[in-house]
Write a protein that holds these residues in place. Structure first.
Motif, PDB file in Angstrom:
ATOM      1  N   GLU B  84       0.792  -1.237   0.000  1.00 41.49           N
ATOM      2  CA  GLU B  84       0.000   0.000   0.000  1.00 41.49           C
ATOM      3  C   GLU B  84       0.823   1.286   0.000  1.00 41.49           C
ATOM      4  OE1 GLU B  84      -4.302   0.650   1.415  1.00 41.49           O
ATOM      5  OE2 GLU B  84      -3.078   0.815   3.207  1.00 41.49           O
ATOM      6  N   GLY B  85       1.398   1.603  -1.140  1.00 40.36           N
ATOM      7  CA  GLY B  85       2.215   2.813  -1.208  1.00 40.36           C
ATOM      8  C   GLY B  85       1.641   3.891  -2.098  1.00 40.36           C
ATOM      9  N   GLU B  86       0.466   3.666  -2.656  1.00 39.02           N
ATOM     10  CA  GLU B  86      -0.096   4.628  -3.606  1.00 39.02           C
ATOM     11  C   GLU B  86      -0.614   5.851  -2.848  1.00 39.02           C
ATOM     12  OE1 GLU B  86      -0.174   4.128  -6.894  1.00 39.02           O
ATOM     13  OE2 GLU B  86      -1.488   5.720  -7.575  1.00 39.02           O
ATOM     14  N   PRO B  87      -0.041   7.012  -3.044  1.00 41.16           N
ATOM     15  CA  PRO B  87      -0.517   8.182  -2.294  1.00 41.16           C
ATOM     16  C   PRO B  87      -2.023   8.386  -2.440  1.00 41.16           C
ATOM     17  CG  PRO B  87       1.551   8.683  -3.349  1.00 41.16           C
ATOM     18  CD  PRO B  87       1.141   7.323  -3.844  1.00 41.16           C
ATOM     19  N   GLY B  88      -2.670   8.583  -1.303  1.00 42.03           N
ATOM     20  CA  GLY B  88      -4.123   8.724  -1.261  1.00 42.03           C
ATOM     21  C   GLY B  88      -4.819   7.462  -0.773  1.00 42.03           C
ATOM     22  N   THR B  89      -4.054   6.405  -0.512  1.00 38.16           N
ATOM     23  CA  THR B  89      -4.645   5.090  -0.224  1.00 38.16           C
ATOM     24  C   THR B  89      -4.260   4.606   1.170  1.00 38.16           C
ATOM     25  OG1 THR B  89      -4.251   4.661  -2.549  1.00 38.16           O
ATOM     26  CG2 THR B  89      -4.970   2.810  -1.211  1.00 38.16           C
ATOM     27  N   PHE B  90      -5.268   4.149   1.922  1.00 34.77           N
ATOM     28  CA  PHE B  90      -4.989   3.706   3.298  1.00 34.77           C
ATOM     29  C   PHE B  90      -5.947   2.610   3.736  1.00 34.77           C
ATOM     30  CE2 PHE B  90      -7.329   7.690   3.019  1.00 34.77           C
ATOM     31  CZ  PHE B  90      -8.517   7.386   3.643  1.00 34.77           C
ATOM     32  N   SER B 314      -6.543   2.210  -6.874  1.00 30.20           N
ATOM     33  CA  SER B 314      -6.688   1.792  -5.484  1.00 30.20           C
ATOM     34  C   SER B 314      -7.887   2.450  -4.813  1.00 30.20           C
ATOM     35  CB  SER B 314      -5.424   2.183  -4.730  1.00 30.20           C
ATOM     36  OG  SER B 314      -5.224   3.586  -4.838  1.00 30.20           O
ATOM     37  N   ALA B 315      -8.664   3.217  -5.570  1.00 34.55           N
ATOM     38  CA  ALA B 315      -9.807   3.980  -5.032  1.00 34.55           C
ATOM     39  C   ALA B 315      -9.360   4.974  -3.964  1.00 34.55           C
ATOM     40  CB  ALA B 315     -10.918   3.072  -4.509  1.00 34.55           C
ATOM     41  N   GLY B 316      -8.166   5.469  -4.119  1.00 32.53           N
ATOM     42  CA  GLY B 316      -7.669   6.536  -3.250  1.00 32.53           C
ATOM     43  C   GLY B 316      -8.105   7.862  -3.836  1.00 32.53           C
ATOM     44  N   VAL B 317      -9.203   8.404  -3.329  1.00 25.22           N
ATOM     45  CA  VAL B 317      -9.830   9.595  -3.906  1.00 25.22           C
ATOM     46  C   VAL B 317      -9.257  10.842  -3.229  1.00 25.22           C
ATOM     47  CG1 VAL B 317     -12.020  10.789  -4.296  1.00 25.22           C
ATOM     48  CG2 VAL B 317     -11.942   8.279  -4.324  1.00 25.22           C
ATOM     49  N   ILE B 318      -8.568  11.666  -4.010  1.00 25.33           N
ATOM     50  CA  ILE B 318      -7.947  12.879  -3.465  1.00 25.33           C
ATOM     51  C   ILE B 318      -8.678  14.091  -4.043  1.00 25.33           C
ATOM     52  CG2 ILE B 318      -5.813  14.193  -3.205  1.00 25.33           C
ATOM     53  CD1 ILE B 318      -4.283  11.578  -3.818  1.00 25.33           C
TER      54      ILE B 318
END
Lengths: 169, 421
Positions: B84-90, B314-318
């Protein structure tokens, strides 16, 4: 357990000793605070692997430190989600109050200040990792309070030789 | 009415304990498959559910499992991608910290299906709390017979080990992860062979994301029909969305796949900060091309976002509001990819270095005529010409920013300053 015993226990999880180099480096770094050449060679010798394999990993991954860091390594995230929540202001403040710029360690070796790529805690941006702990929803007042707590903890923990203590412990 | 399942224990006190997980029906899926199903039946069930991998690429999970050869003279491995290193993803961090048994049960059911006896969970080293909780959960599961020799009295033997990463985004790329697990620098491998045929230690290997594996026990208990009934048929199921940036209620939201992005941002995450308006949204981590405000009526699923020129990732929505300079954001994104380039191939290593220099110059008010064309030339040189998707992700992000916010780049160059400073 000794460092050797911890490394040997970790190595038993893999069919190939080379796989155990990363776990071994993490164990060694926790023990020594950073990874100077003799420690890297000791890790290679314990695992019975080529020394160059250990060197090439220690210099590739950002969590391995071949140079000493301060007792508290302040790792401020400045990637997009934290940037959008004004992590830049926090960096400027940290640099001002610590009297160092990012990448440096305070003369008393208490704090090393770094910026890092995403910590994976964007819901509580801006975020900073100190040792094992995440500190989120930071603002300047919370940064100041955190620094006070760390200084106090250092005072309680040491009494002797601050520089000898491993980072974040 | 949508009922969250992946996050059902997230706010429960001691949600990370075995007793809490068992009280909510935990490990019944594992018992059920061991008692009632052959491994092939579990693979078929996951195929029927049309579960698509939640790590970013959206590849059908059952199909991936089906590529593992049935007869192999080498042990099979299951690897969990928790880097899990994609910025915006947790999202994966929160599952591992607050409901780690959900992942362990998913690992056990999945390993049974593919015939693996060993799983490695590759977790980024920064996630110390997640690592400790997962370690404790693995020990608890061993004590109760959910892991180990003869799981729940069956002839299924299964061990889970944690392998800590050490700060390299590229480890999220599945073949680079395998290199890292083998004790080498994390650099991607040329495919084929694909991991299902020759992965970890050249053995058949399946690599799945944390969220993907967490879906599996629910599919076993509730059925493929239930899963397919949520969201679009081509990418169904519950989905974890990570909301961050300039929005009132950042956090992790479980909602149906396919929910409109505007609804996600404005209704669930509370909309923009007071006095601001939304300018743009990055829908799937920084690899996903940015979407301008007028494009927010798009479904949050693999196919709808691809059709709209972006991706679910990753569905990391910024969320980015109108106070923010898009040149600055784009520069920071490309700096990230440049920093994290493993250095294996020239287009990524050199191209991103060049792009960062041009972008920094533009943001500083020192841009020159022709800079934007040069950036586009660099994107063309990088996209499709790299070993792995890191270079593609960077090029797609830069292209989208140049397309949708070209006026901001032009203003920087013409006015020789950043208008937002």
């Amino acid at each position: 357990m000794t460092m050797r015993e911890k490394i040997e226990e970790a190595a038993a999880r893999y069919p190939d000793q080379r796989s155990a180099i990363m776990p071994a480096l993490l164990i060694a770094q926790r023990q020594h605070g950073h990874l100077p050449g003799p420690v890297l060679e000791e890790v290679a010798d314990i695992l019975g692997v080529e020394r160059i394999w250990v060197y090439e990993l220690a210099t590739f991954y950002t969590l391995f430190h071949t140079e000493p860091v301060g007792m508290f390594h302040l790792q401020l995230c400045d990637n997009v989600s934290c940037m959008l929540r004004r992590s830049e202001d926090l960096l400027r403040h940290l640099e001002a109050v610590l009297g160092i710029t990012k990448g440096q360690t305070t003369p008393d070796r208490l704090f090393t200040l770094s910026t890092v790529e995403c910590l994976g805690a964007c819901e509580m941006a801006p975020v900073m990792q100190v040792g094992d702990d995440y500190h989120g929803d930071l603002d300047i007042a919370r940064i100041d309070a955190l620094l006070d707590r760390l200084r106090a903890a250092a005072g309680r923990a040491s009494g002797a030789d601050l520089a000898a203590a491993p980072p974040g412990e | 009415m949508f009922e969250p399942v992946l996050l059902r224990n997230i706010d429960v006190p001691d949600g990370h304990r075995l007793s809490t997980y068992e009280a909510g029906g935990g490990y019944r899926a594992l018992a059920k498959v061991l008692r009632e199903h052959t491994p092939d039946e579990v693979v078929d069930l996951v195929k029927q559910s049309n579960l698509r991998g939640r790590g970013g690429a959206g590849f059908p999970t059952g199909m991936k499992w089906g590529f593992v050869p049935k007869l192999a003279d080498k042990p099979k491995y299951l690897c969990c991608n928790a880097d899990e290193g994609e910025p915006g993803t947790f999202k994966d961090r929160i599952i591992m910290e607050r409901d780690p048994h959900q992942l362990i049960e998913g690992l056990a059911v999945s390993a049974y299906a593919i015939g693996a006896k060993t799983a490695y969970v590759y977790i980024r080293g920064e996630y110390v709390t997640a690592i400790r909780r997962l370690e404790r959960a693995i020990a608890e599961a061993h004590e109760k017979g959910y892991l180990g020799t003869g799981v729940l009295g069956s002839d299924f033997n299964f061990a889970v080990y944690i392998h800590c990463g050490a700060g390299a985004y590229i480890c999220g790329e599945e073949t680079a992860m395998l290199e890292s697990l083998e004790g080498k620098r994390a650099q991607p491998r040329l495919k084929p062979p694909f991991p299902a045929a020759a992965g970890l230690y050249a053995s058949p290997t399946v690599i799945n994301n944390v969220e993907t594996l967490a879906c599996v026990p629910h599919i076993v208990m509730r059925g493929a029909h239930w899963f397919r009934g949520i969201g679009p048929d081509k990418s169904p199921g519950p989905k974890l969305y990570c909301l961050s940036g300039q929005v009132r209620k950042p956090g992790l939201y479980e909602l149906p796949m396919g929910i409109p992005l505007r609804q996600l941002v404005e209704d669930h995450a509370g909309g923009p900060l007071p006095g601001r308006r939304i300018k743009a949204v990055i829908p799937g981590g920084v690899s996903a091309p940015v979407i301008p405000e007028h494009g927010l009526d798009v479904g949050m699923d693999f196919d709808s976002l691809a059709a709209a020129g972006s991706m679910l990732g990753s569905a990391g929505v910024i969320v980015v509001d109108d106070s923010t300079c898009m040149v600055k954001i784009t520069t920071r994104i490309i700096e990230f990819f440049h920093h994290e380039s493993c250095g294996k191939c020239t287009p990524c290593r050199e191209g991103l270095n060049w792009a960062v220099k041009v972008l920094r110059r533009i943001e500083a008010g020192e841009g020159a005529p022709g800079d934007l064309e040069q950036l586009e030339m660099l994107c063309k040189g990088i996209f499709g010409n790299t070993f792995c998707a890191l270079g593609d992700g960077a090029a797609m992000g830069l292209r989208a920013a140049l397309k949708h916010f070209r006026d901001e780049f032009v203003t920087h160059i013409e006015e020789r300053k950043c208008p937002f400073h």
